[in-house]
Design a protein around this motif. Sequence first.
Motif, PDB file in Angstrom:
ATOM      1  N   PHE A 846       1.202   2.976   4.513  1.00 15.42           N
ATOM      2  CA  PHE A 846       2.550   3.213   4.009  1.00 15.42           C
ATOM      3  C   PHE A 846       2.485   3.872   2.633  1.00 15.42           C
ATOM      4  O   PHE A 846       1.455   3.884   1.977  1.00 15.42           O
ATOM      5  CB  PHE A 846       3.329   1.900   3.914  1.00 15.42           C
ATOM      6  CG  PHE A 846       2.809   0.965   2.831  1.00 15.42           C
ATOM      7  CD1 PHE A 846       1.694   0.158   3.066  1.00 15.42           C
ATOM      8  CD2 PHE A 846       3.411   0.897   1.585  1.00 15.42           C
ATOM      9  CE1 PHE A 846       1.222  -0.695   2.073  1.00 15.42           C
ATOM     10  CE2 PHE A 846       2.948   0.045   0.607  1.00 15.42           C
ATOM     11  CZ  PHE A 846       1.831  -0.759   0.847  1.00 15.42           C
ATOM     12  N   ASN A 847       3.612   4.434   2.214  1.00 19.45           N
ATOM     13  CA  ASN A 847       3.753   5.032   0.879  1.00 19.45           C
ATOM     14  C   ASN A 847       5.244   5.250   0.580  1.00 19.45           C
ATOM     15  O   ASN A 847       5.883   6.038   1.265  1.00 19.45           O
ATOM     16  CB  ASN A 847       3.021   6.369   0.806  1.00 19.45           C
ATOM     17  CG  ASN A 847       3.185   7.036  -0.564  1.00 19.45           C
ATOM     18  OD1 ASN A 847       3.343   6.350  -1.560  1.00 19.45           O
ATOM     19  ND2 ASN A 847       3.166   8.355  -0.592  1.00 19.45           N
ATOM     20  N   PRO A 848       5.803   4.621  -0.411  1.00 15.21           N
ATOM     21  CA  PRO A 848       5.217   3.527  -1.217  1.00 15.21           C
ATOM     22  C   PRO A 848       5.741   2.180  -0.761  1.00 15.21           C
ATOM     23  O   PRO A 848       5.430   1.165  -1.344  1.00 15.21           O
ATOM     24  CB  PRO A 848       5.728   3.843  -2.618  1.00 15.21           C
ATOM     25  CG  PRO A 848       7.094   4.392  -2.385  1.00 15.21           C
ATOM     26  CD  PRO A 848       7.044   5.117  -1.061  1.00 15.21           C
ATOM     27  N   ALA A 849       6.648   2.180   0.295  1.00 16.29           N
ATOM     28  CA  ALA A 849       7.302   0.938   0.674  1.00 16.29           C
ATOM     29  C   ALA A 849       6.924   0.546   2.092  1.00 16.29           C
ATOM     30  O   ALA A 849       6.701   1.404   2.962  1.00 16.29           O
ATOM     31  CB  ALA A 849       8.811   1.078   0.553  1.00 16.29           C
ATOM     32  N   THR A 850       6.867  -0.755   2.341  1.00 23.51           N
ATOM     33  CA  THR A 850       6.589  -1.275   3.678  1.00 23.51           C
ATOM     34  C   THR A 850       7.347  -2.585   3.836  1.00 23.51           C
ATOM     35  O   THR A 850       7.886  -3.130   2.867  1.00 23.51           O
ATOM     36  CB  THR A 850       5.078  -1.471   3.878  1.00 23.51           C
ATOM     37  OG1 THR A 850       4.823  -1.784   5.234  1.00 23.51           O
ATOM     38  CG2 THR A 850       4.535  -2.584   2.976  1.00 23.51           C
ATOM     39  N   THR A 851       7.393  -3.085   5.073  1.00 22.36           N
ATOM     40  CA  THR A 851       8.103  -4.340   5.377  1.00 22.36           C
ATOM     41  C   THR A 851       7.122  -5.349   5.947  1.00 22.36           C
ATOM     42  O   THR A 851       6.305  -5.021   6.824  1.00 22.36           O
ATOM     43  CB  THR A 851       9.239  -4.087   6.376  1.00 22.36           C
ATOM     44  OG1 THR A 851      10.145  -3.154   5.811  1.00 22.36           O
ATOM     45  CG2 THR A 851       9.979  -5.368   6.693  1.00 22.36           C
ATOM     46  N   ILE A 852       7.211  -6.588   5.444  1.00 19.32           N
ATOM     47  CA  ILE A 852       6.359  -7.685   5.925  1.00 19.32           C
ATOM     48  C   ILE A 852       7.268  -8.748   6.521  1.00 19.32           C
ATOM     49  O   ILE A 852       8.218  -9.191   5.880  1.00 19.32           O
ATOM     50  CB  ILE A 852       5.510  -8.285   4.786  1.00 19.32           C
ATOM     51  CG1 ILE A 852       4.614  -7.195   4.176  1.00 19.32           C
ATOM     52  CG2 ILE A 852       4.682  -9.468   5.277  1.00 19.32           C
ATOM     53  CD1 ILE A 852       3.884  -7.654   2.923  1.00 19.32           C
ATOM     54  N   MET A 853       6.997  -9.165   7.803  1.00 23.40           N
ATOM     55  CA  MET A 853       7.783 -10.199   8.473  1.00 23.40           C
ATOM     56  C   MET A 853       6.909 -11.433   8.715  1.00 23.40           C
ATOM     57  O   MET A 853       5.711 -11.326   8.988  1.00 23.40           O
ATOM     58  CB  MET A 853       8.334  -9.661   9.789  1.00 23.40           C
ATOM     59  CG  MET A 853       9.321  -8.516   9.619  1.00 23.40           C
ATOM     60  SD  MET A 853      10.018  -8.017  11.194  1.00 23.40           S
ATOM     61  CE  MET A 853      11.130  -6.730  10.652  1.00 23.40           C
TER      62      MET A 853
END
Length: 920
Positions: A846-853
């Motif tokens: 990713f660059n620069p944002a991602t999602t963690i669940m």
Amino acid sequence: MRIIFKSTLLLAIFLLLQSVSMGQTAAEKSNRYVPEIKLTSPVGGESLVIGKQYNITWTSTLVTSVKIEYSTDNGANWFEIVASTVASAKSYPWVIPNLPTDSGKIRISDVAAQATAVESAIFKLVRPTLSLTSPIGAENWLINSVHNITWTTNGVDTIKIEYSLDNGTNWSTIADKVSATLGTYSWTLPATTSTTVLVNIADIKGLAIPAQSAVFTISKPLATIALTAPAGGEKYTVGQSVDLKWTSANIATVKLEFSSDSMTTWSTIAYAPAAAGTYTGTVPNSPSTKCFVKVSDSTDAAVSSVNASAFTIEEQKLTIAQIRALPATSTAGTKVTVRGIVNSPNFHATKNSFYMQDGTAGINIYGGTSYGPTPGDSIVVVGWLMIFNGTLEVSDSSTNLVSITKIASGSAPAPKVVTVAELNANGENYESQLITINTVTKVSGTWPLATGSTTTLRCTANGVTTDTLLLVVKKPSEVISSGVEPVWPKHVTGIATQYTTTGTGGYQIMPRYVADFVTPIVPKVTLTAPVAGDIVKAGEVKNITWTSAFVSTVKIELSTDSAATWSTIIANTPASAGTYAWTVPNTPSTKCFIRISDSTNAALNSVAGAFTIEELKLTIAQIRALPATSTAGTKVTVRGIVNSPNFHATKNSFYMQDGTAGINIYGGTSYGPTPGDSIVVVGWLMIFNGTLEVSDSSTSLVSITKIASGTAPAPKEITVAELNANGENYESQLIKVLKVSKVSGTWPLATGSTTTLRCIANDVTADTLLLVVKKPSEVLSSGVEPVWPKHVTGIATQYTTTGTGGYQIMPRYTADFEVLVSVENEKSPAQLLKGFALAQNYPNPFNPATTIMFSLDKPGMVTLKVYSILGTEVASLVNEYKSEGNYSVSFNASNLTSGVYIYKLQAGNQSITKKLTLMK
């Protein structure tokens, strides 16, 4: 025998003579008895004019009646002229038919068919001719002038003459019937000008072809005019008599006009005969240094002349003090013009009797017809100086009335507070002006009751018994309307006037209204608007209002920090106005206060509760809905969230969106925006590719203020069909197109290069998508082309190419090209989580944002942290008590470098660790 011989001889002689007289041969004797016709005209070669009468002639022998015919085709066909006419007439009048030919013939035959028919040789039947010789075209004749129309003709008897002013669209008759043989006709031209004039002449029988001129012109004589006075630079005084002069040619009447605003607007002075060359006028009451006179042809405003440079009109200025300083006896009867402000009502029922003042003094006006002045009116009075009680006033002359012109409405002058001692000692200083004397108490006299009555009360002031004051109270219905005497003491306002009694003289005060008697109060000022809770917007004009008592001028101030500091709005404005039009500054705050105070005594002030100044807000959709052409250049303030990096090396070129729309920002110094930043942009609307963007103006740069950091807006997932059909709905916003495959184009390798790839989506060949890939170092860092297909995220932007236009998608980072995953995983990652679980971040890399669940199987204290590969904590995403269930957390790594990081979910004694990859 002799007798017989003689008889025989006589017979022989007779027979011989008969033989001689009858001809020489037997054939000749025979021909004398054969019918015969000979054609004598036409014989051939003639040109006979159609419509004209022509005599056909012949000779004949032993023929009683003849038949006459004609042919137009060399005898192939014949047409009867007359079936039978007497042969002995030897002539027949023939009107030439309207059958032009070069192969005409005449045939004459014996009706009894005894004689042989005869034919002429070939002749011509020709039309009558007309030829216009004047005008022929290109002439320039003057209106109302006389010119000869001339022509030549062959065979035309009478003609009609016409003219057209519009190149033949419409025609007017000059003459219905004119003998063609004259060859000329005298024409008086119309008074109408035209550059498309035609003259036409026509055979009224319609046989000849009409003759028409080429286009020519009817024009006016060259009109000229020149203003000779004023020439410019002169100085005139209002009311002065001035000669306006000019020279002219070919103009009957001139129009004279005047402008006092550098020829922006004009007013008519007069119309005058042009030949006069001069007009005497009076300089108007329009003082200005930008004065012009224009003289023009009254029928053609384009023919005009003005003075070469501006001249000046100066007001004939005399202050009231200057007038009252004139020697009364020697100047009585002098005409004067004076300006001032009315400070009293009219004290006379049928004419004017009122007072006025300027900044220097006051004066009484008496005369003219009833004007009904209102205190506060700014007026110009033209009248004559007269002496009353030894003091000059402006009044009627013996032959003329006072003239009063109202210039503007306003407030009456604020009264000057004086003491009785000052009035008695220096009454001339206050004559006819509005004054106030405080704390007046009546000593003697009766309050007037009847309308129209007047009483003089003797009073004191401020409890000083030596301060004797004469108070003149009048009660006409239009002045003091109440018959109830006030409760003393009172502050009394009125006009300072002179009085004369036997052997004495002095000054008194003359109230105007019941309201001029005011119960003594403490001076105060009270702010009435804005008040606590009000909300005003930057740029609006709002009225600050107040009430005041015994305060002359006020100071108005603003605080935006809960009255900690103050800035001056206006240092000094009349308290009596009670209002001030305030342009709200661009200082947004919820802690705003207005303070109004006596400008001479700051301790006497009033402050209302806190109000709010709001920034003038427009959504991006509202801005983009504005008409582009008419609003270009307008300054706007817009809020939004940055959804792209900066695409420019030295200045700003990025995109932002709010909940309504997206827009491009271009300008200012390099800002280095980060997706997710909440910002406020102040700039100017400009048009690019037909769409509004916020940019620099010609003199100022875009201003950008970062309000907060956050996460870039989630892209809106759309199809190529939706983008192509409704691109304007997604302009400058972050969108996502699934399953994109390249069709043509080369992936950019060099830093700074840009390529447009033609792609399709979802394997639909009709879904043509333009993909703009830029590779400046700060955006797409990888020169390696992705393996197609990819889900692609980027900015929806407009493009324009030759003859076409539409929308494209512009990715921002390498991570905007996502690896395809299953629909279940892609659409609903949370559905995969059960119990205590941690999902792989999405997208990854990713660059620069991602999602963690993650999910929790029971409530408790939870932490979710990110560590470097060496174990150093670089971010704490969750550190709080949470209930059982599924959760999603955004992680923005814009402040981190590329690499592999570890993220760890900890709940009680349970923990899960996974890796994520940041690729910039």
